[in-house]
Design an enzyme around this catalytic site. Structure first.
Site, short mmCIF file in Angstrom:
data_model
loop_
_atom_site.label_atom_id
_atom_site.label_comp_id
_atom_site.label_asym_id
_atom_site.label_seq_id
_atom_site.Cartn_x
_atom_site.Cartn_y
_atom_site.Cartn_z
N CYS A 106 -8.97 17.95 26.53
CA CYS A 106 -9.93 17.04 27.19
C CYS A 106 -10.98 16.58 26.19
CB CYS A 106 -10.56 17.76 28.38
SG CYS A 106 -11.67 16.71 29.35
N CYS A 107 -11.54 17.54 25.42
CA CYS A 107 -12.54 17.16 24.40
C CYS A 107 -11.93 16.21 23.37
CB CYS A 107 -13.08 18.41 23.70
SG CYS A 107 -14.24 19.40 24.67
N CYS A 189 -21.08 17.73 28.90
CA CYS A 189 -20.53 17.16 30.13
C CYS A 189 -20.96 18.02 31.33
CB CYS A 189 -19.02 17.13 30.04
SG CYS A 189 -18.39 15.98 28.80
N CYS A 192 -18.95 21.18 32.39
CA CYS A 192 -18.82 22.19 31.35
C CYS A 192 -20.17 22.71 30.87
CB CYS A 192 -18.04 21.63 30.17
SG CYS A 192 -16.37 21.10 30.62
N CYS A 217 -16.32 21.66 20.34
CA CYS A 217 -15.50 20.66 21.00
C CYS A 217 -14.59 19.92 20.03
CB CYS A 217 -16.39 19.67 21.74
SG CYS A 217 -17.61 18.90 20.69
S1 SF4 Z 1 -17.03 19.09 27.56
FE1 SF4 Z 1 -15.61 19.43 29.32
S2 SF4 Z 1 -15.43 17.46 30.44
FE2 SF4 Z 1 -16.42 17.08 28.44
S3 SF4 Z 1 -14.75 16.43 27.13
FE3 SF4 Z 1 -14.96 18.65 26.81
S4 SF4 Z 1 -13.62 19.67 28.33
FE4 SF4 Z 1 -13.82 17.48 28.90
#
Ligand code: SF4
Length: 239
Positions: A106-107, A189, A192, A217
């Site tokens: 996701c990151c 985010c 998170c 991340c």
């Molecule tokens: S912090 Fe969480 S929602 Fe944001 S990009 Fe990373 S995994 Fe995805």
């Protein structure tokens, strides 16, 4: 404190001299100090942010306040729409909770790939990272060469304490994210990030379900061994 500010400004000027230079901001407290210095001293450093699509409303509110105070001074980069659709289809809307692998995927889509686009063609990259922020940043230098991206990376606040950051913000009446007043020292985010309790590490509220050693991340990877490093960090490693 003035010596700290002068040192940070010196690093910012070195970054600006690399032209083109860019500053990535998530509008955290450290980033607000740097934004105030860059705008206040009219330094030739592009300012950009990564809007992941999952940011807290409070961060967007601060972005609006920044525009009102400093002008429309930053560019916003969004995730690639096709890649995001594929990610959500494969892992689910909140798939990042399922595993470290999913979280990093996701990151990668929401942050790392847009960052690569934002930094393309840049010769210098300014960040608000500090040594005291995380166990993954204990060897963070003032300046290093990012071999993967082929640019010089500057961390002007690397040796600042949290108290010094807030002293600057209060003294210069710099706007900041209201989540900081609700015990969110580190803001990313919304799904998170959580508030921390008294005595917890300042990064404890980021990806709190993971081990501290995995809590990055992918934006700030360790440079390759043997690459250039600033004085005081002979290996160039910080993660
Ligand atoms: S912090 Fe969480 S929602 Fe944001 S990009 Fe990373 S995994 Fe995805």
């Amino acid at each position: 404190m003035n010596a700290q500010i002068d040192s940070a400004l010196d690093l910012l000027r070195q970054a600006a001299d690399r032209e083109p230079a860019a500053f990535s901001t998530s509008f955290g407290a450290e980033d607000m100090v740097l934004l105030d210095l860059i705008r206040g001293h009219a330094l030739a450093i592009d300012i950009f942010t990564l809007d992941t699509g999952r940011l807290p409303e409070e961060t967007h509110t601060l972005m609006q306040r920044v525009e009102e105070r400093y002008g429309r001074c930053f560019r916003t980069w969004a995730p690639d729409a096709d890649a995001l659709q594929r990610l959500v289809a494969a892992n689910g809307i909140n798939g990042f909770y399922a595993s470290v692998e999913n979280r990093k995927a996701c990151c990668a889509v929401r942050k790392v790939e847009p960052l690569a686009r934002a930094l393309a063609g840049k010769r210098a990259w300014v960040t608000g990272m500090r040594v005291q922020q995380a166990v993954t940043r204990t060897r963070l230098p003032a300046q290093e060469f990012d071999a993967e991206r082929g640019l010089d990376k500057f961390n002007p606040l690397h040796d600042w304490t949290e108290a010094q950051v807030w002293n600057y913000i209060r003294t210069h009446d710099v706007p900041y994210n209201e989540l900081h007043d609700r015990f969110y020292p580190s803001i990313g985010c919304a799904p998170c990030t959580r508030a921390i309790a008294v005595g917890e590490d300042i990064r404890a509220g980021r990806w709190w379900w993971e081990n501290p050693e995995s809590k990055e991340c992918g934006l700030h990877r360790k440079p390759a061994a043997g690459q250039h490093a600033a004085a005081g960090n002979p290996t160039g490693e910080f993660a």
